[in-house]
Enzyme design. Structure first.
Site, PDB file in Angstrom:
ATOM      1  N   GLU A  47       0.767  -1.366  -0.111  1.00 16.26           N
ATOM      2  CA  GLU A  47      -0.027   0.044  -0.181  1.00 16.26           C
ATOM      3  C   GLU A  47       0.896   1.196   0.130  1.00 16.26           C
ATOM      4  OE1 GLU A  47      -1.633   0.889   4.000  1.00 16.26           O
ATOM      5  OE2 GLU A  47      -3.399   1.792   3.205  1.00 16.26           O
ATOM      6  N   ASN A 110      -7.078   6.470  -1.211  1.00 21.32           N
ATOM      7  CA  ASN A 110      -5.972   5.456  -1.039  1.00 21.32           C
ATOM      8  C   ASN A 110      -6.350   4.282  -2.232  1.00 21.32           C
ATOM      9  OD1 ASN A 110      -4.070   3.554  -0.072  1.00 21.32           O
ATOM     10  ND2 ASN A 110      -4.802   4.062   1.925  1.00 21.32           N
ATOM     11  N   LYS A 127      -9.704   2.018  -1.278  1.00 22.79           N
ATOM     12  CA  LYS A 127      -9.771   1.497  -0.135  1.00 22.79           C
ATOM     13  C   LYS A 127     -10.899   1.876   0.470  1.00 22.79           C
ATOM     14  CE  LYS A 127      -6.956   1.222   4.180  1.00 22.79           C
ATOM     15  NZ  LYS A 127      -5.835   1.695   4.833  1.00 22.79           N
ATOM     16  N   GLU A 146      -5.639   8.707   8.258  1.00 25.25           N
ATOM     17  CA  GLU A 146      -6.238   8.270   6.976  1.00 25.25           C
ATOM     18  C   GLU A 146      -7.707   8.821   6.541  1.00 25.25           C
ATOM     19  OE1 GLU A 146      -5.774   4.464   5.135  1.00 25.25           O
ATOM     20  OE2 GLU A 146      -4.559   3.985   6.748  1.00 25.25           O
ATOM     21  N   CYS A 172      -4.825  -3.107   3.005  1.00 27.34           N
ATOM     22  CA  CYS A 172      -4.355  -2.727   4.287  1.00 27.34           C
ATOM     23  C   CYS A 172      -5.327  -3.143   5.413  1.00 27.34           C
ATOM     24  CB  CYS A 172      -3.748  -1.448   4.677  1.00 27.34           C
ATOM     25  SG  CYS A 172      -2.673  -1.508   6.113  1.00 27.34           S
ATOM     26  N   ASN A 197       0.700  -1.227   5.380  1.00 26.38           N
ATOM     27  CA  ASN A 197       1.425  -0.293   6.127  1.00 26.38           C
ATOM     28  C   ASN A 197       0.702  -0.359   7.540  1.00 26.38           C
ATOM     29  OD1 ASN A 197       3.533   1.791   4.671  1.00 26.38           O
ATOM     30  ND2 ASN A 197       1.428   1.306   3.189  1.00 26.38           N
TER      31      ASN A 197
HETATM   32  N1  CDV Z   1      -2.556   1.530   6.553  1.00 28.16           N
HETATM   33  C1  CDV Z   1      -3.499   0.796   7.366  1.00 28.16           C
HETATM   34  O1  CDV Z   1      -4.779   0.641   7.182  1.00 28.16           O
HETATM   35  N2  CDV Z   1      -3.125   0.368   8.683  1.00 28.16           N
HETATM   36  C2  CDV Z   1      -3.938  -0.006   9.635  1.00 28.16           C
HETATM   37  C3  CDV Z   1      -3.651   0.099  11.227  1.00 28.16           C
HETATM   38  C4  CDV Z   1      -3.712   1.792  11.402  1.00 28.16           C
HETATM   39  C5  CDV Z   1      -4.595  -0.506  12.062  1.00 28.16           C
HETATM   40  C6  CDV Z   1      -3.900  -1.640   9.565  1.00 28.16           C
HETATM   41  O2  CDV Z   1      -5.218  -2.029   9.687  1.00 28.16           O
HETATM   42  O3  CDV Z   1      -2.969  -2.187   9.656  1.00 28.16           O
END
Ligand code: CDV
Length: 312
Positions: A47, A110, A127, A146, A172, A197
Site C-alpha cells: 500500500e 487510497n 480503499k 487516513e 491494508c 502499512n
Molecule cells: N494502513 C492501514 O490501514 N493500517 C492499519 C492500522 C492503522 C490499524 C491496519 O489495519 O494495518
C-alpha cells in the site's frame, strides 16, 4: 486439475519522506526483476508504495499534502515500472495515493491498481475501510489520519479475470474485515492482492500492539480459508521516519496455510506457485456457499432480536 500461477510479494523496507518517486520505482524494478527471474507472473507491492506513509503526520499545507499524491497513472516517474512490466511480461499490483481533480474539487483516495503483463491498467480499487481519525489525537507520537486525507472508496470490491483466474484487490485495514473477503468470495474470487502499512504502535494499548503480527496473519489466514481464496499480502515494513512497522509479508493458500513468508523487514521478494484450482475443493465442500450459507436465517435472527420485547 491444477491451474498454476506463480506469484511474488515484493515487500519494501522504509521509504523516507525525502526519497524521490524515482528512487522508490528503481527499488520496485529491482524487486520486479528478481520476481520474474524466480518465475513469477504477478508481483504484488505494498500500500502507498511510492511514498512514505504520510498519514502519520498532520499536514495542513495543501501543496505539501498534494505532493504525496499521484494525479496521473502512469506518470512521468512511474512510467518505468509499467515499461518494465511490459518488457518482462509480468503483471503487478501497486498501492498509491490518488488525487482526482473535478473542476475546483479535489477527491483523494487510497488506491490500488492491477496492471497486466502488457503494462496496461486492467483494474482499480479504492480503499473502503479507512482506519484512524480525521482529527489529530492528543499525546500521540504518530497520528493515523487516513480519515482526514482520503475518502471512502467508491468502487466496491470488484473481481475480474486475469492471470488465468478470478482476481480481487483490497488495501491494508480492509484485511481485518470479514466483509472484504466475503464480498469477493461471493463473486468466486480465487486470488486477492493486498498491500499494507501497519505501524506496530497503532492502538496505544501495549498488550494489543504486542499482538500486531498475530492479528495480521490471523485476519489474512481466516479470510483466505473462509472464502476459499489465495491471498498475497505485502508489507512496507521496518522503521520508517521513526515509526516501526510490521513486515511479515505472506502468501496464504485457500487452506489458510502460509506457504511463503518474508524473513526480513526490508526489500525482499517471496514467491509461491499457487494452484488456483485449490479453492474449488473448499468451495465444493465445507464452504459451498450455495448449499450451506443461510442468508435468510441471518436476517431472521436480526429481525427477531429487534422485535423481542425487553423482558422476553
Ligand atoms: N494502513 C492501514 O490501514 N493500517 C492499519 C492500522 C492503522 C490499524 C491496519 O489495519 O494495518
Amino acid at each position: 486439475m491444477s491451474r498454476y500461477l506463480d506469484v511474488a510479494a515484493a515487500q519494501m523496507g522504509p521509504v523516507a519522506r525525502d526519497e524521490p518517486r524515482s528512487s522508490a520505482v528503481r527499488r520496485m524494478i529491482t524487486l520486479m526483476r528478481e520476481a520474474r527471474a524466480r518465475g513469477a507472473d504477478l508481483v504484488v507491492y505494498p500500500e502507498l508504495a511510492l511514498t512514505t506513509f504520510f498519514p502519520r503526520w498532520v499536514i495542513d499545507d495543501e501543496s505539501e499534502l498534494d505532493a504525496f499524491f499521484e494525479t496521473e497513472m502512469p506518470g512521468r516517474e512511474t512510467a518505468p515500472l509499467f515499461e518494465e512490466s511490459a518488457r518482462l511480461g509480468i503483471s503487478f499490483y501497486l498501492g498509491y495515493a490518488e488525487l482526482v481533480r473535478e473542476g475546483s474539487e479535489k477527491r483523494r483516495f487510497n488506491t490500488s491498481i492491477f496492471v497486466d503483463g502488457t503494462g496496461t491498467i486492467a483494474a482499480k480499487y479504492r480503499k473502503v475501510h479507512l482506519p484512524g481519525h480525521d482529527e489529530p489525537q492528543a499525546g500521540r507520537t504518530f497520528q493515523h489520519l487516513e480519515k482526514r486525507y482520503f475518502r471512502t472508496g467508491d468502487l466496491g470490491f470488484p473481481v475480474w479475470h486475469a492471470c488465468g483466474g478470478l482476481m480481487g484487490m483490497c488495501l491494508c485495514n480492509d484485511r481485518r474485515w470479514p466483509e472484504t473477503y466475503r464480498v469477493m468470495g461471493l463473486q468466486g474470487v480465487e486470488l486477492i492482492m493486498l498491500g499494507y502499512n501497519t505501524p506496530v504502535h497503532h492502538t496505544g494499548y501495549e498488550a494489543v500492539d504486542a499482538l500486531a503480527g498475530f492479528h495480521n496473519h490471523l485476519s489474512v489466514q481466516a479470510g483466505a480459508y473462509q472464502n476459499a481464496t489465495w491471498v498475497v499480502a505485502t508489507a512496507k515494513g521496518g522503521t520508517e521516519e521513526g515509526s516501526e512497522m510490521i513486515a511479515q509479508s505472506a502468501i496464504v493458500a485457500p487452506s489458510g496455510e502460509i506457504v511463503a513468508m518474508a524473513s526480513t523487514r526490508g526489500d525482499e521478494v517471496i514467491t509461491a506457485r499457487c494452484d488456483l484450482d485449490l479453492g474449488r475443493f473448499y468451495r465444493e465442500t465445507i464452504f459451498d456457499f450455495e448449499r450451506h450459507r443461510e442468508p435468510s436465517a441471518y436476517g431472521l435472527i436480526v429481525e427477531r432480536k429487534g422485535a423481542r420485547p425487553p423482558d422476553a
